[in-house]
Scaffold this motif. Structure first.
Motif, PDB file in Angstrom:
ATOM      1  N   LEU A 127     -13.769  45.174 -25.327  1.00  0.00           N
ATOM      2  CA  LEU A 127     -12.313  45.177 -25.301  1.00  0.00           C
ATOM      3  C   LEU A 127     -11.920  46.032 -24.110  1.00  0.00           C
ATOM      4  N   LEU A 128     -11.306  45.413 -23.102  1.00  0.00           N
ATOM      5  CA  LEU A 128     -11.106  46.109 -21.833  1.00  0.00           C
ATOM      6  C   LEU A 128      -9.674  46.029 -21.341  1.00  0.00           C
ATOM      7  N   GLY A 129      -9.170  47.140 -20.849  1.00  0.00           N
ATOM      8  CA  GLY A 129      -7.889  47.189 -20.172  1.00  0.00           C
ATOM      9  C   GLY A 129      -6.724  47.555 -21.063  1.00  0.00           C
ATOM     10  N   ASN A 130      -5.550  47.418 -20.505  1.00  0.00           N
ATOM     11  CA  ASN A 130      -4.294  47.798 -21.137  1.00  0.00           C
ATOM     12  C   ASN A 130      -3.844  46.672 -22.075  1.00  0.00           C
ATOM     13  N   ILE A 131      -4.507  46.571 -23.213  1.00  0.00           N
ATOM     14  CA  ILE A 131      -4.215  45.514 -24.168  1.00  0.00           C
ATOM     15  C   ILE A 131      -3.922  46.105 -25.535  1.00  0.00           C
ATOM     16  N   ARG A 132      -3.270  45.310 -26.377  1.00  0.00           N
ATOM     17  CA  ARG A 132      -2.978  45.707 -27.747  1.00  0.00           C
ATOM     18  C   ARG A 132      -3.680  44.735 -28.685  1.00  0.00           C
ATOM     19  N   ILE A 133      -4.425  45.300 -29.626  1.00  0.00           N
ATOM     20  CA  ILE A 133      -5.066  44.515 -30.670  1.00  0.00           C
ATOM     21  C   ILE A 133      -4.245  44.764 -31.931  1.00  0.00           C
ATOM     22  N   GLY A 134      -3.698  43.713 -32.516  1.00  0.00           N
ATOM     23  CA  GLY A 134      -2.811  43.838 -33.670  1.00  0.00           C
ATOM     24  C   GLY A 134      -3.514  44.272 -34.938  1.00  0.00           C
ATOM     25  N   ASN A 135      -2.774  44.263 -36.022  1.00  0.00           N
ATOM     26  CA  ASN A 135      -3.290  44.624 -37.338  1.00  0.00           C
ATOM     27  C   ASN A 135      -3.997  43.429 -37.981  1.00  0.00           C
TER      28      ASN A 135
END
Length: 186
Positions: A127-135
């Motif tokens: 998982l790389l960079g400026n990302i959002r992983i939700g719930n």
């Protein structure tokens, strides 16, 4: 600190020998030392933390810096090859496995993934960079996630393809809202 360690032990099913638990004990110690006064004692504890961090890193293959905010119920299922950036954030009840990397996409952009609650990350996932992983998200084994993943989704493949979670995998109504991201990354 001790309450957090008790919760971590419970999340690891009471297994004192779990290497993920060892890494979390050192992590909790590292976070706790920030509040110690006087400064001289904090500096001595910081030296002890750095030594313990390195020992755990070498023995378990887990890099979990104390700068990473993590929620309750965090579980490191298997050890080895786990690298987590100090810029990342984890919500509550997240689970990671061996070979997982949560980090920067580029050195000149010091923003790492912000991970919601109830996220399950498969072995070898990146998982790389400026990302959002939700719930309530599942990240498949060896997936390479470079884009946001919405709540109640599954991300699989290289690069990851996002699919809605099946009805059986969805959380009940009234699930915990998304993690609020603090700082300048979002």
């Amino acid at each position: 600190m001790l309450d957090n360690i008790r919760n971590d032990l419970a999340a690891h099913r009471g297994d004192w020998g779990a290497q993920g638990f060892w890494a979390l004990v050192v992590y909790r110690f590292g976070r706790w030392r920030y509040g110690v006064r006087p400064a001289l004692l904090r500096k001595l504890l910081s030296a002890a933390y750095r030594a313990l961090y390195k020992i755990v890193q070498v023995i378990t293959g887990i890099e979990l810096p104390c700068e990473v905010p993590i929620g309750r119920g965090f579980v490191i299922e298997h050890s080895g090859g786990i690298v987590i950036s100090g810029f990342a954030r984890f919500g509550e009840h997240c689970r990671i496995r061996n070979g997982v990397v949560v980090g920067l996409a580029r050195v000149d952009d010091p923003c790492a993934p912000q991970i919601g609650d109830h996220v399950d990350i498969g072995a070898g996932a990146k998982l790389l960079g400026n990302i959002r992983i939700g719930n309530h998200v599942h990240i498949g084994a060896n997936a390479v996630v470079l884009r946001d993943v919405p709540d109640h989704s599954i991300a699989v493949g290289v690069p990851a393809v996002v699919k809605p979670a099946g009805r059986a995998q969805r959380a009940p109504a009234g699930a915990v809202p998304a993690v609020a991201v603090a700082g300048g990354c979002r």
